[in-house]
Design a protein around this motif. Structure first.
Motif, mmCIF file in Angstrom:
data_model
loop_
_atom_site.group_PDB
_atom_site.id
_atom_site.type_symbol
_atom_site.label_atom_id
_atom_site.label_comp_id
_atom_site.label_asym_id
_atom_site.label_seq_id
_atom_site.Cartn_x
_atom_site.Cartn_y
_atom_site.Cartn_z
ATOM 1 N N HIS A 42 -2.433 -9.030 21.613
ATOM 2 C CA HIS A 42 -1.179 -8.690 22.285
ATOM 3 C C HIS A 42 -1.155 -9.298 23.680
ATOM 4 O O HIS A 42 -0.208 -9.102 24.424
ATOM 5 N N SER A 67 0.855 -1.192 0.000
ATOM 6 C CA SER A 67 0.000 0.000 0.000
ATOM 7 C C SER A 67 0.885 1.234 0.000
ATOM 8 O O SER A 67 1.809 1.332 0.815
ATOM 9 N N ASN A 68 0.623 2.150 -0.908
ATOM 10 C CA ASN A 68 1.431 3.371 -1.046
ATOM 11 C C ASN A 68 2.921 3.062 -1.107
ATOM 12 O O ASN A 68 3.733 3.735 -0.452
ATOM 13 N N PRO A 90 4.852 -7.891 16.792
ATOM 14 C CA PRO A 90 4.882 -6.488 17.203
ATOM 15 C C PRO A 90 3.888 -5.635 16.429
ATOM 16 O O PRO A 90 3.398 -6.046 15.376
ATOM 17 N N SER A 91 3.611 -4.464 16.976
ATOM 18 C CA SER A 91 2.712 -3.528 16.323
ATOM 19 C C SER A 91 3.233 -3.213 14.914
ATOM 20 O O SER A 91 4.432 -2.992 14.730
ATOM 21 N N GLY A 92 2.336 -3.255 13.936
ATOM 22 C CA GLY A 92 2.737 -2.965 12.556
ATOM 23 C C GLY A 92 3.262 -4.179 11.803
ATOM 24 O O GLY A 92 3.700 -4.059 10.659
ATOM 25 N N SER A 93 3.214 -5.371 12.440
ATOM 26 C CA SER A 93 3.786 -6.556 11.775
ATOM 27 C C SER A 93 2.864 -7.124 10.694
ATOM 28 O O SER A 93 3.292 -7.970 9.909
ATOM 29 N N GLY A 94 1.592 -6.695 10.664
ATOM 30 C CA GLY A 94 0.695 -7.126 9.586
ATOM 31 C C GLY A 94 -0.456 -8.017 10.024
ATOM 32 O O GLY A 94 -1.135 -8.594 9.170
ATOM 33 N N LYS A 95 -0.703 -8.125 11.340
ATOM 34 C CA LYS A 95 -1.755 -9.021 11.847
ATOM 35 C C LYS A 95 -3.136 -8.609 11.317
ATOM 36 O O LYS A 95 -3.880 -9.424 10.767
ATOM 37 N N THR A 96 -3.458 -7.323 11.509
ATOM 38 C CA THR A 96 -4.772 -6.846 11.051
ATOM 39 C C THR A 96 -4.858 -6.950 9.528
ATOM 40 O O THR A 96 -5.881 -7.368 8.985
ATOM 41 N N SER A 97 -3.768 -6.609 8.852
ATOM 42 C CA SER A 97 -3.779 -6.654 7.386
ATOM 43 C C SER A 97 -4.026 -8.073 6.883
ATOM 44 O O SER A 97 -4.798 -8.272 5.940
ATOM 45 N N ILE A 110 3.304 -4.433 3.056
ATOM 46 C CA ILE A 110 2.610 -4.688 4.328
ATOM 47 C C ILE A 110 2.616 -6.177 4.653
ATOM 48 O O ILE A 110 2.835 -6.579 5.797
ATOM 49 N N GLU A 160 -7.836 -8.141 18.062
ATOM 50 C CA GLU A 160 -7.586 -7.706 19.437
ATOM 51 C C GLU A 160 -8.880 -7.634 20.238
ATOM 52 O O GLU A 160 -9.317 -6.551 20.643
HETATM 53 N N1 LIG Z 1 -4.558 1.240 4.631
HETATM 54 C C1 LIG Z 1 -3.238 1.299 4.819
HETATM 55 N N2 LIG Z 1 -2.458 2.077 4.024
HETATM 56 C C2 LIG Z 1 -1.114 2.120 4.186
HETATM 57 N N3 LIG Z 1 -0.461 1.421 5.135
HETATM 58 C C3 LIG Z 1 -1.183 0.652 5.955
HETATM 59 C C4 LIG Z 1 -2.610 0.548 5.852
HETATM 60 N N4 LIG Z 1 -3.048 -0.296 6.823
HETATM 61 C C5 LIG Z 1 -1.945 -0.693 7.486
HETATM 62 N N5 LIG Z 1 -0.838 -0.132 6.973
HETATM 63 C C6 LIG Z 1 0.553 -0.373 7.402
HETATM 64 O O1 LIG Z 1 0.780 -1.767 7.310
HETATM 65 C C7 LIG Z 1 1.596 -2.225 8.381
HETATM 66 C C8 LIG Z 1 0.893 -3.334 9.097
HETATM 67 O O2 LIG Z 1 -0.246 -2.815 9.786
HETATM 68 P P1 LIG Z 1 -1.250 -3.712 10.581
HETATM 69 O O3 LIG Z 1 -2.348 -2.822 11.034
HETATM 70 O O4 LIG Z 1 -1.615 -4.894 9.770
HETATM 71 O O5 LIG Z 1 -0.329 -4.179 11.810
HETATM 72 P P2 LIG Z 1 -0.730 -4.936 13.156
HETATM 73 O O6 LIG Z 1 0.219 -6.075 13.297
HETATM 74 O O7 LIG Z 1 -2.179 -5.247 13.156
HETATM 75 O O8 LIG Z 1 -0.370 -3.844 14.252
HETATM 76 P P3 LIG Z 1 -1.056 -3.552 15.689
HETATM 77 O O9 LIG Z 1 -0.524 -4.609 16.605
HETATM 78 O O10 LIG Z 1 -0.552 -2.200 16.051
HETATM 79 O O11 LIG Z 1 -2.540 -3.590 15.505
HETATM 80 C C9 LIG Z 1 1.888 -0.995 9.232
HETATM 81 O O12 LIG Z 1 3.150 -0.521 8.883
HETATM 82 C C10 LIG Z 1 0.796 -0.024 8.847
HETATM 83 O O13 LIG Z 1 1.240 1.296 8.974
#
Ligand SMILES: Nc1ncnc2c1ncn2[C@@H]1O[C@H](COP(=O)(O)OP(=O)(O)OP(=O)(O)O)[C@@H](O)[C@H]1O
Ligand SMILES: [Mg+2]
Length: 235
Positions: free
Chosen positions: A188, A11-12, A35-42, A16, A156
């Motif tokens: 977490h 993305s951009n 860790p936060s930002g590792s891609g779980k939600t994605s 991810i 979460e």
């Molecule tokens: N719509 C989006 N556009 C651009 N970057 C995104 C988008 N959604 C997530 N990201 C980026 O993708 C990466 C993974 O994000 P994601 O939300 O999947 O992490 P996470 O593991 O769920 O983190 P957390 O534990 O903080 O919830 C991060 O660097 C985030 O900034």
């Protein structure tokens, strides 16, 4: 079996998810850790078809998830996302009726039965703003269960709750195990993971670093990264 094969998401210009390979078994609960930002939600958003992905990269029993019905995949969001202008029962019936999976006649009794199972039948006609965080979470879970999804995702599930609610939600999620249901949760919290997960997927920088049974992951993590992550997880 839900299988993710060589899934990448950009993305951009940011990577991810980076060639993710993993699988999820029916009857099991898989915890996504990292860790936060590792891609779980994605990763969960890709499975829920909320992000574009190569049609062949995620399959359920060999079929692309693109061929599943909307009712087959449910996601419970971190902030619950209940409709504030609808009552609890209307929240439960909104999607099944809109998608014509059920009529009002069949949906209302099913929703009432669901609320009874969750001990919330007295909240049926209330608006979500009058409920506690724990009650909202249970309503969000009940709403997701209404259409009997084959795949249910939790992002979460305890992060917006009082720490005392964590055990209740962990127990509730553990009780949702069913032979033909795939349950996946990003968390977490060590406690909910220990109490309800069977399997762990550990992510970092959009890659799967470890995929193992929960007991193996916690007793003998393979990577130094997972070791230090576990040590720093709040108990
Ligand atoms: N719509 C989006 N556009 C651009 N970057 C995104 C988008 N959604 C997530 N990201 C980026 O993708 C990466 C993974 O994000 P994601 O939300 O999947 O992490 P996470 O593991 O769920 O983190 P957390 O534990 O903080 O919830 C991060 O660097 C985030 O900034
Ligand atoms: Mg997240």
């Amino acid at each position: 079996m839900l299988r993710v094969s060589n899934l990448s998401l950009t993305s951009n210009g940011n990577k991810i998810l980076d060639h993710v390979n993993c699988s999820f078994k029916p009857g099991e609960i898989t915890a996504l850790l990292g860790p936060s930002g590792s891609g779980k939600t994605s990763l969960m958003r890709c499975i829920a078809r909320l992000e574009p992905s190569d049609p062949g990269s995620i399959t359920l029993n060999g079929q692309s998830i693109q061929s599943l019905k909307p009712a087959d995949i449910g996601m419970v969001f971190q902030q619950f996302h209940l409709f504030p202008h609808l009552t609890v029962i209307e929240n439960l019936c909104y999607s099944p009726e809109k998608l014509e999976v059920m009529t009002e006649l069949t949906c209302t009794p099913k929703a009432m039965e669901m609320l009874r199972q969750f001990g919330l039948e007295d909240k049926a006609t209330m608006k979500p703003s009058l409920l506690s965080g724990g009650q909202k979470q249970r309503i969000a879970i009940a709403r997701a269960l209404m259409m009997e999804p084959k795949i249910l995702l939790f992002d979460e599930p305890t992060s917006a709750l009082d720490p005392e609610m964590v055990e209740d939600v962990a127990r509730l999620i553990a009780d949702l195990r069913a032979p033909d249901r795939i349950l996946i949760m990003a968390t977490h919290e060590l406690k909910i993971c220990r109490m309800s997960a069977d399997h762990v997927l550990f992510l970092e920088h959009g890659k799967v670093l470890e995929e193992r049974s929960k007991d193996e992951f916690f007793s003998a993590p393979q990577s130094e990264r997972a070791k230090s992550f576990i040590q720093r997880m709040p108990s």
